[in-house]
Design an enzyme around this catalytic site. Structure first.
Site, short mmCIF file in Angstrom:
data_model
loop_
_atom_site.label_atom_id
_atom_site.label_comp_id
_atom_site.label_asym_id
_atom_site.label_seq_id
_atom_site.Cartn_x
_atom_site.Cartn_y
_atom_site.Cartn_z
N CYS A 96 -22.12 32.59 45.20
CA CYS A 96 -23.34 32.97 44.49
C CYS A 96 -24.24 33.84 45.37
O CYS A 96 -24.69 34.90 44.95
CB CYS A 96 -24.09 31.70 44.05
SG CYS A 96 -25.64 32.09 43.26
N CYS B 121 -23.84 35.80 42.00
CA CYS B 121 -25.08 35.91 41.21
C CYS B 121 -26.15 36.78 41.86
O CYS B 121 -26.71 37.67 41.20
CB CYS B 121 -25.71 34.54 40.99
SG CYS B 121 -24.64 33.12 41.17
N LYS C 19 -25.24 40.52 42.57
CA LYS C 19 -25.01 41.07 41.23
C LYS C 19 -26.34 41.37 40.53
O LYS C 19 -26.56 42.45 40.00
CB LYS C 19 -24.18 40.06 40.43
CG LYS C 19 -23.76 40.44 39.05
CD LYS C 19 -24.64 39.97 37.95
CE LYS C 19 -25.04 38.55 37.88
NZ LYS C 19 -24.15 37.62 37.25
N TYR D 144 -17.75 37.72 31.58
CA TYR D 144 -19.11 38.13 31.93
C TYR D 144 -19.16 39.03 33.16
O TYR D 144 -19.97 39.96 33.21
CB TYR D 144 -20.06 36.92 32.03
CG TYR D 144 -19.97 36.10 33.30
CD1 TYR D 144 -20.81 36.37 34.37
CD2 TYR D 144 -19.07 35.05 33.43
CE1 TYR D 144 -20.75 35.61 35.54
CE2 TYR D 144 -19.01 34.29 34.58
CZ TYR D 144 -19.84 34.58 35.64
OH TYR D 144 -19.78 33.84 36.78
N GLU E 213 -20.78 42.68 33.01
CA GLU E 213 -21.96 42.95 33.85
C GLU E 213 -21.73 44.17 34.74
O GLU E 213 -22.61 45.02 34.88
CB GLU E 213 -22.26 41.72 34.71
CG GLU E 213 -22.84 40.57 33.89
CD GLU E 213 -23.02 39.28 34.67
OE1 GLU E 213 -23.76 38.41 34.21
OE2 GLU E 213 -22.42 39.12 35.76
N HIS F 203 -47.60 36.23 20.20
CA HIS F 203 -47.55 37.56 19.60
C HIS F 203 -48.23 38.59 20.48
O HIS F 203 -49.26 38.28 21.05
CB HIS F 203 -48.23 37.49 18.23
CG HIS F 203 -48.13 38.76 17.47
ND1 HIS F 203 -46.95 39.20 16.92
CD2 HIS F 203 -49.07 39.69 17.18
CE1 HIS F 203 -47.17 40.35 16.31
NE2 HIS F 203 -48.44 40.68 16.46
N GLU G 271 -40.99 35.47 19.72
CA GLU G 271 -41.66 34.83 18.59
C GLU G 271 -40.73 34.75 17.37
O GLU G 271 -40.92 33.90 16.49
CB GLU G 271 -42.96 35.54 18.23
CG GLU G 271 -42.81 36.92 17.66
CD GLU G 271 -44.17 37.58 17.37
OE1 GLU G 271 -44.95 37.04 16.59
OE2 GLU G 271 -44.44 38.66 17.95
C1 LIG Z 1 -19.55 38.39 40.61
C2 LIG Z 1 -20.02 37.00 40.27
C3 LIG Z 1 -21.20 36.82 39.61
C4 LIG Z 1 -21.65 35.55 39.31
N1 LIG Z 1 -22.83 35.43 38.62
C5 LIG Z 1 -23.30 34.20 38.32
C6 LIG Z 1 -24.55 34.06 37.66
O1 LIG Z 1 -25.22 35.04 37.34
N2 LIG Z 1 -24.99 32.81 37.40
C7 LIG Z 1 -24.27 31.69 37.76
O2 LIG Z 1 -24.73 30.58 37.51
N3 LIG Z 1 -23.08 31.80 38.37
C8 LIG Z 1 -22.58 33.03 38.66
N4 LIG Z 1 -21.38 33.15 39.32
C9 LIG Z 1 -20.60 31.92 39.60
C10 LIG Z 1 -21.12 31.22 40.85
O3 LIG Z 1 -21.11 32.12 41.93
C11 LIG Z 1 -20.22 30.01 41.15
O4 LIG Z 1 -20.15 29.19 40.01
C12 LIG Z 1 -20.76 29.19 42.32
O5 LIG Z 1 -20.89 29.95 43.48
C13 LIG Z 1 -19.84 27.99 42.58
O6 LIG Z 1 -20.29 27.27 43.70
P1 LIG Z 1 -19.27 26.41 44.56
O7 LIG Z 1 -20.08 25.62 45.53
O8 LIG Z 1 -18.33 25.68 43.68
O9 LIG Z 1 -18.36 27.47 45.33
P2 LIG Z 1 -18.77 28.72 46.23
O10 LIG Z 1 -20.20 29.07 46.09
O11 LIG Z 1 -17.76 29.74 45.95
O12 LIG Z 1 -18.57 28.16 47.72
C14 LIG Z 1 -17.30 27.82 48.20
C15 LIG Z 1 -17.30 28.10 49.70
O13 LIG Z 1 -16.17 27.46 50.29
C16 LIG Z 1 -15.64 28.30 51.30
N5 LIG Z 1 -14.27 27.87 51.51
C17 LIG Z 1 -13.23 27.94 50.64
N6 LIG Z 1 -12.15 27.33 51.16
C18 LIG Z 1 -12.51 26.87 52.39
C19 LIG Z 1 -11.83 26.14 53.40
N7 LIG Z 1 -10.57 25.73 53.26
N8 LIG Z 1 -12.50 25.85 54.54
C20 LIG Z 1 -13.78 26.24 54.73
N9 LIG Z 1 -14.48 26.92 53.79
C21 LIG Z 1 -13.84 27.22 52.63
C22 LIG Z 1 -15.80 29.70 50.71
O14 LIG Z 1 -15.79 30.67 51.71
C23 LIG Z 1 -17.17 29.58 50.02
O15 LIG Z 1 -18.21 29.96 50.87
C24 LIG Z 1 -20.90 34.41 39.67
C25 LIG Z 1 -19.69 34.58 40.35
C26 LIG Z 1 -19.26 35.85 40.65
C27 LIG Z 1 -17.95 36.02 41.38
#
Ligand SMILES: Cc1cc2nc3c(=O)[nH]c(=O)nc-3n(C[C@H](O)[C@H](O)[C@H](O)COP(=O)(O)OP(=O)(O)OC[C@H]3O[C@@H](n4cnc5c(N)ncnc54)[C@H](O)[C@@H]3O)c2cc1C
Length: 460
Positions: free
Chosen positions: A43, A48, A51, A180, A184, A438, A443
């Site tokens: 994110c 997010c 983006k 999405y 976007e 308004h 609205e």
């Molecule tokens: C282009 C794009 C736009 C988005 N826009 C939106 C939006 O507008 N609104 C919204 O709500 N959501 C949006 N999302 C989705 C949102 O980013 C994810 O839902 C959110 O980040 C999920 O959080 P998470 O904690 O599950 O994983 P992440 O935030 O992906 O975190 C996972 C972390 O784990 C690390 N990792 C992975 N494997 C290992 C390992 N084995 N050892 C150590 N570290 C590891 C990764 O490097 C990463 O930093 C978007 C996603 C993308 C790709």
């Protein structure tokens, strides 16, 4: 009694992992977290936040153009991609530092390394080879772009990860995908001046959204000059000097400067050592969890995109919080995934919560639809050819609002508040009783008087 190095080991410092680590530490747990890339996760680093910054940049084009109708003379605007990317990168670095500082403040030990499971209590840090024994493990590894089936020239194709770091703005870009992220980025590149072609294999973009929303967004995007090709896929990409020739499944050829695939994301489960610990995968490809995010192994939990439930940042954060409350706060907290409001930052924007019309008609005995499409006030003087769509889906039996779908400026801001009403069980009568603000576009949501359609399911 086994000796553990830490109470909790969190794999992944993204939206879900950081929240869980911080709150667990605040409850008194000794917490260690490993991050293999950058703190903040998808994110903050490549989702997010960057983006939305690019979306803001792309929207100035309309503002400059629309200003004339309001009496402004704007000199020919010029856009500089490297400036935008550098400023965006500075902001992302600031946020990453803020997330890191938060972890430090809560005494969460942060290890910059990939981490894998060796058994149900042992995590191995690949950077140092060290092993850490943890009483509880939380997997919060997120998801990654999935390019779909292998095609010739796939190595030339970028994903959203690389789109944030292109050295220059492509003059012509082809994006494959209809979700999405694809929509976007089509809006971002179009607004910044690129020629954009969107290729999607299905019938229409934004699968899973309300059909009226899908049709409306498509029409608006096409009116803005985006070429949308549906029922086609990219069959091959050929490099020709600095350009790429993209062959579609109907043999059409399109020459562009950048090819991007936004064809979905896969949970990051590969190579994690899940099998060493006995953690099972669900049918959706994510880690199987119960309502408390507990996996098939009693001391291992998983939150966020790696579980492939509702892949949004606020959901990952809520799951991380609920995990910490449950395991360390003594407050068993399941996460309610119903009626999650969400936005698509396309041009124009989409805000949506609850059931689509198709879902409502399949699930409810009586459904009333209230729908309007109108020219926003700003367009009267700007002369812009655009319309706003607002649609309420009402459960005809209870009068409750079952869904709301908005396409137009600030739809994301509006749907956040409609989301509160839906969560509270608001009825159409509650909307009717609410005084309008308004003059606003919102609205219309409280002044929709007559249903535009009503459906009664025949008794079976
Ligand atoms: C282009 C794009 C736009 C988005 N826009 C939106 C939006 O507008 N609104 C919204 O709500 N959501 C949006 N999302 C989705 C949102 O980013 C994810 O839902 C959110 O980040 C999920 O959080 P998470 O904690 O599950 O994983 P992440 O935030 O992906 O975190 C996972 C972390 O784990 C690390 N990792 C992975 N494997 C290992 C390992 N084995 N050892 C150590 N570290 C590891 C990764 O490097 C990463 O930093 C978007 C996603 C993308 C790709």
């Amino acid at each position: 009694m086994p000796n553990f190095d830490v109470d909790l080991f969190v794999i992944g410092a993204g939206s879900g992992g950081v929240r869980a680590a911080r709150v667990a530490a605040d409850y008194g747990a000794r917490v260690m977290t490993a991050e293999e890339f950058r703190v903040g996760g998808t994110c903050v680093i490549r989702g997010c936040v960057p983006k939305k910054l690019l979306v803001y940049a792309s929207r100035f084009a309309d503002e400059f153009a629309d200003a004339a109708g309001f009496g402004w003379t704007v000199p020919t605007p010029k856009f500089d991609w490297p400036t935008l990317i550098a400023n965006k990168d500075r902001e992302i670095a600031r946020l990453e530092a803020a997330y890191t500082a938060t972890l430090e403040r809560y005494k969460v030990e942060l290890i910059k390394s990939r981490a894998v499971l060796e058994d149900r209590h042992t995590v191995r840090l690949l950077a140092s080879g060290a092993r850490v024994r943890a009483e509880t493990i939380l997997i919060a590894t997120g998801a990654a772009p999935y390019p779909g089936s292998t095609i010739a020239g796939l190595e030339y194709v970028i994903s959203s990860n690389e789109a944030f770091h292109l050295p220059q703005l492509p003059k012509r870009v082809l994006i494959q995908g209809g979700g999405y992220i694809a929509v976007e980025f089509a809006g971002i590149f179009n607004g910044l001046g690129s020629e954009v072609t969107l290729v999607y294999r299905g019938e229409n973009i934004l699968r899973g959204f309300d059909d009226d929303v899908r049709a409306h967004v498509r029409g608006e995007m096409e009116r803005r000059g985006i070429t949308i090709v549906t029922r086609q896929t990219v069959a091959a990409v050929e490099k020709m000097g600095r350009e790429y020739c993209v062959a579609l499944s109907d043999n059409r050829k399109i020459v562009v400067d950048t090819v991007m695939f936004a064809t979905g994301r896969h949970p990051n489960v590969a190579g994690l050592g899940l099998e060493n610990a006995g953690v099972t995968i669900a049918d959706n490809g994510g880690i199987a969890v119960d309502a408390f995010s507990k996996t098939s192994v009693a001391n291992i939990y998983a939150v966020g995109d790696v579980t492939n439930r509702v892949n949004l940042t606020p959901v990952a954060i809520r799951e991380g919080q609920a995990f910490a409350d449950t395991v360390y706060g003594g407050i068993p907290t399941p996460v309610d995934h119903a009626n999650v409001p969400t936005a698509v930052f396309s041009e124009p924007e989409v805000g949506t919560v609850g059931l689509t019309e198709t879902q409502a008609r399949a699930q409810l005995a009586k459904v009333d639809i209230y729908k309007t499409s109108f020219r926003p006030m700003q367009a009267t003087l700007s002369g812009r050819d655009t319309r706003v769509l607002m649609k309420l889906i009402v459960d005809g039996s209870s009068g409750r609002l079952a869904g709301c779908h908005i396409v137009g400026a600030d739809a994301g801001e509006m749907i956040q508040l409609v989301g509160v009403a839906v969560k509270m069980g608001a009825t159409k009568a509650d909307f009717d009783a609410t005084m309008a603000v308004h003059p606003t576009a919102a609205e219309e949501l409280v002044t929709l008087r007559e249903p535009t359609a009503s459906y009664h399911r025949a008794a079976e």
